[in-house]
Every structure is written in C-alpha cells, then in structure tokens.
Design a protein around this motif. Structure first.
Motif: not given
Length: 577
Positions: A262-288
C-alpha cells in the motif's frame, strides 16, 4: 521456576509479557522443548487476537492427549469441567501463547486447580500488561517482562544471519549495518526479518512481515546489498516498504510480487531514474513517493495504479501519454508533479487529466528547465476549476495572478478550503490581488514572490487574512508593503520585503510600515528584507542602523548586520528583522 520442595510442588504460573517481535513465543517454545519430558502430559496452544474459547479448550485437551469425539458438542462450561477433571491427578505443562483478552483467561483459568500439588507448570505469553497480571494473580506466580536486545546482542544476531564470515561484519558494511540496527530497536523479529531479506531470504520465510522501513540507511554504499534487495519480492504480505534516502540506484522487478503493498516510499534517491515496469501490478498501492529522484514512469504503468491516492513526485517529459494516464487515477488526493521539458501539448494533456481528478486536495507543480512561459498557469486559469476539497496549491512555474483571480471570481466556494498557497514566480502582485487573496477565509499560510513588480505600494488591510498564521510576501526592491492597524491578527510568522528607494521616493523616509502595533501579536518570527540595488554598497553601517532603528524602534538588544547581494536581514532576540 525453582524454589523449595513445597513451592516446587504447587501449580506455578508464569506470564511472559512484551510488545510484538521480542521473542515471547520463541522463549516459551524453547522452555517447552527443554522441560516437556518431565511431565505426564503437555500442550502448546496458540490463541491469537480473536479467539473462540471453545476452540482453545478443545485444542488444549487434544494436545494433552484427550481426543474424545464428544468435544465438538460440548459447550464452554462442559469443556472447562472436562479439562479440570483430566488434569486433576496429573503433573502437566501447558503453554497458552499470545493471549489478548482477560475475559478469555478468566474463563480458561477455572480448569486449573490450585490444589494440584504435583509440580505442574502453566505458562502464558501476551503483549498486554493487564492480561499478564490477570494470569499471575497469586503470590507464587511470576511475570517475566521481555526487553529488547542489547546493542551487542543485536549486532551478533544480525551479523550471524547476513555475513558468512567468521570475522563478522566487513568494514565497508559497518555504517549501513549500524543504521539498520538502529531502526530495528533491539527487536529480534525485525533483525531476523531484515537480515534474511538482505541475505536473499534463504534462512527464513518472513511471510508475516507487514512493514519494512529501511529509510535513511545508506544502502547505496554497497552494490551487494543493493543486489540483495531483490529478495524483497519474497515478502508477499508487505504493506509498507520504506526505501527513502537509501542511495539505491535501481528497484528490482520483483517489486511487482508485492500484491498487498500500500505504501512505497522511494523519496530522495537522487540516482534512481527508472521504475520497473512490473510496478503496474501493485493494484492496492495507495502512496508512491519518488520525490527528488529522476523517475520518468514507463508508459502504461500509472494508469494501472487505480488505488493510488498520493503521488509524489512524478517527472513529466515530452511524452504526453504519461500526462494523459494521470487522468485515470480517479482516487488521487495529493499530486506532486514536475516538468522537465515544457511544451504546449504536454501542458494541455496535463490540464485535461487534472480536470478528471475531482478529489484533489493538494497540488504541487515544479519545473526543472526554468521555463519563462506562462502557458501552463494560463491553461489552468482558463480550463481547470479547482475542486472544493483543495487545501494546498504550490507552484514554482511562471505565473500571473489573473488565473487565481479567475478561479475566485467564477466561484469563490471552490477555494473555500484552501489553507496553503505558495507561488514563487509571480509576474506581479497588484493591490486587487492582495485583497482577493485576503478574502480566502481558510487561508493560513501564504508565500508569494514577485519577479517583475510595477505597483509601488501594497497595503495589507485589517479586514483580510483573518486566519493567516504564516505570511510571506516578497516584491523585491520595487515596492513597499504597509500594514493597517489590526492586520494579520493571528500571524505567528511574518516575512516581507521593503523597497528602500521606493519608500524614500514616495515620501516614507521614516519607513512607517504600520508594524509597531501589529508586532505585539507575532508569536514566533518577523523578517523584514531591505531591498534596494546597491543599497549595502552605498550605505554606511551607521546609516543602515538608523534605517532599521526607525523600522523597529522598540526592539531591544544588539542588532547584527547581514548582507547577501541586495538583501539585508537584521536578527534580534526572539524575532528576526
């Protein structure tokens, strides 16, 4: 559990108490396995948060070796009597694990007679102190309070599970290990779960884990730890994953396995420039949260996050399809968006999507290219009607307050809940703007910075900004700002600019800004920024002191001069001028 011969023979009750994850069950199980051979019969029965008393009693009887077929038809009282009769002349060991309810214990306890003098032992575990006290009501009983592991024991447990080296933790991993252990707080379950996940999940399968927060642990120092984050895909029941400020550069595709996340916190990761395409499976995700990263979503991902309510901070580039996908997130309440390359097609796609988001409460718009066009804010003013729920609007895009005036004039009720307004690149502030904004009854924080001011005098009226707590208006060196008596009655922080040259040219050589009476109500801070081109270069310190003394003649204490380009700030005890 030892004592003299008489006390050894009495029924002894022990309750192990402590918060979740300390190892109460592990300790009880270890005791049970060690001493169970000394008893005629034994039982180890888990209870849990919503127990059925009949089931608990049946489980105890069955575990003790009394699997009679009539157990299913007996009621509570009959089961208690049957258990009492079965135990009457036996030396028994019973462990009842994870009791949450005192009433449950009171009902079960009738089965255990204090007249049993055969050296029987009854052990309970619970998270609740009142339950443990209820389980141990006589002088012979004992409550054992579980405590977190010491720092040394925490390190030993963590190192043993994650590092296969006899010498322990390698130097390169010491700091990140310390950060992780600090978050674990000496809780064995947390240490075991995190170390197992980082080690690839081979030693345990922590399916019970709901929260994993590694935020601020610098995982970026170690490529192997980053690699081992792939093991997070095994934590299939995870609800919360905190990886903010960890230095990660890549997120494993296994993230798509976390169907309950439900919660995925990736804030302040300055070298992160891509999210995996599998993220679409997280149908219950409320907070990104991908704040301050360089993440550009893969097309097709956002539109599938249909449960999302908070989205921080998505970077939009020239791909208009991403902007269009935002419009399908109908539950979105909080949106932080950034533009890297602005163009009219992208802005139009974004505004069209925004018009479909009827539950927006907080909207923040940033841009990285230092765009000078007013296109986006003009489009918002023309085509977007703020939802009545809107409480926060933040923008560092070039803007004209005509958009805000348009919203308010069309239907003031749509901004009736707006409590925070931040616009840091406004072309100009006019007196009409000040009065219109001052009429927003819920507004508590205002920050406006003008970049091209032409109106030389702005007056803060006494009948406006009645709920304002934080007031900040910076018009640089091109205007002076005055306050009517009684203005800003609830303000705690006030910051504004003073165009020294403009004030002098308009006859306000005494710098009467109306501050003296109002300052009595400023509870925390007041900052006056003296702004004039080459003001500090051409003004001697004594003369500057005189100007400031006129502005705040009642202030006691030493004034400290400061300068930064053409802005001066004077600091006094408790308030800043």
């Amino acid at each position: 559990m030892e004592g003299d011969d008489a006390s050894k023979n009495r029924l002894k009750k022990v309750s192990i108490v402590g918060f979740g994850g300390l190892g109460k069950t592990t300790l009880a199980r270890a005791v049970y396995d060690k001493i169970k051979g000394d008893f005629d019969c034994r039982a180890f029965v888990p209870v849990g948060q919503n127990p059925d008393m009949k089931k608990v009693l049946r489980d105890i009887l069955i575990d003790l070796g009394n699997p009679h077929s009539d157990l299913a038809i007996l009621d509570d009282k009959q089961l208690v009597k049957k258990l009492h009769d079965f135990l009457e002349n036996k030396r028994y060991l019973i462990i009842i694990d994870d009791i949450w309810d005192e009433k449950l214990w009171e009902g079960i306890n009738f089965a255990f007679s204090n007249r049993n003098n055969l050296g029987s032992r009854l052990i309970t575990t619970t998270r609740i102190a009142s339950v443990s006290n209820s389980c141990c009501s006589s002088d012979d009983d004992s409550v054992y309070q579980m405590e977190p592991l010491s720092n040394d024991d925490s390190r030993k447990l963590f190192y043993k599970r994650i590092f296969p080296f006899e010498s322990g933790c390698p130097n390169e991993f010491e700091q990140v290990s310390t950060d992780i252990l600090k978050k674990c707080g000496g809780v064995p379950l947390a240490i075991i779960t995190i170390s197992s996940a980082l080690a690839g999940g081979q030693k345990v399968k922590p399916k019970f884990l709901r929260v994993l927060d590694l935020s601020h642990c610098n995982l970026g120092e170690s490529s192997s730890l980053q690699l081992n984050l792939k093991g997070v895909g095994h934590l299939i029941h995870l609800r919360y994953l905190g990886l903010a400020d960890t230095g990660i550069r890549e997120l494993s595709a296994e993230i798509g396995n976390l169907q309950f996340l439900e919660v995925l916190d990736l804030g302040r990761n300055y070298e992160l420039d891509e999210l995996p395409s599998t993220l679409w499976k997280l149908r219950r995700l409320i907070y990104l949260n991908v704040f301050s990263s360089k993440v550009v979503p893969t097309p097709g991902v956002l539109q599938n996050l249909t449960s999302i309510e908070v989205l921080k901070e998505i970077l939009l580039v020239s791909l208009n399809v991403i902007a269009q996908e935002l419009g399908k997130l109908s539950r979105l309440r909080e949106l932080q968006i950034s533009f890297k390359d602005g163009n009219l097609d992208l802005y139009e796609g974004f505004v069209k999507s925004l018009c479909n988001l009827h539950h927006i409460e907080s909207l923040s718009i940033r841009e990285y290219s230092r765009e000078t066009s007013f296109e986006l804010m003009d489009l918002l003013g023309e085509r977007w009607v703020p939802p009545v729920h809107l409480r926060e609007f933040v923008s560092d895009m070039p803007s004209q307050l005509s958009a805000l005036r348009g919203w308010i004039k069309r239907d003031p009720s749509h901004l009736s809940n707006l409590s925070e307004l931040i616009l840091v690149r406004v072309k100009e502030v006019e007196q009409e703007d000040v009065e219109i904004i001052g009429g927003l009854l819920s507004l508590r924080r205002l920050h406006i910075r003008s970049t091209c001011q032409t109106q030389r005098l702005l007056v803060i009226r006494a009948d406006g900004f009645r709920c304002m707590v934080w007031f900040e208006l910076n018009c640089g060196s091109a205007a002076q700002i005055k306050f009517e008596p009684g203005a800003l009655p609830r303000a705690e922080v006030v910051r504004f600019s003073l165009g020294v040259r403009v004030a002098k040219e308009d006859g306000n050589c005494g710098f009467d800004l109306g501050l003296q009476g109002n300052l009595l109500s400023f509870l925390a801070q007041c900052i006056v920024k003296l702004a004039q081109s080459h003001f500090w270069q051409g003004l001697m310190k004594a003369k500057a002191q005189k100007v400031l003394t006129v502005v705040c003649s009642f202030l006691e204490g030493q004034l400290v001069m400061g300068k930064e380009l053409d802005i001066g700030e004077i600091c006094g005890q408790g308030m800043l001028f």
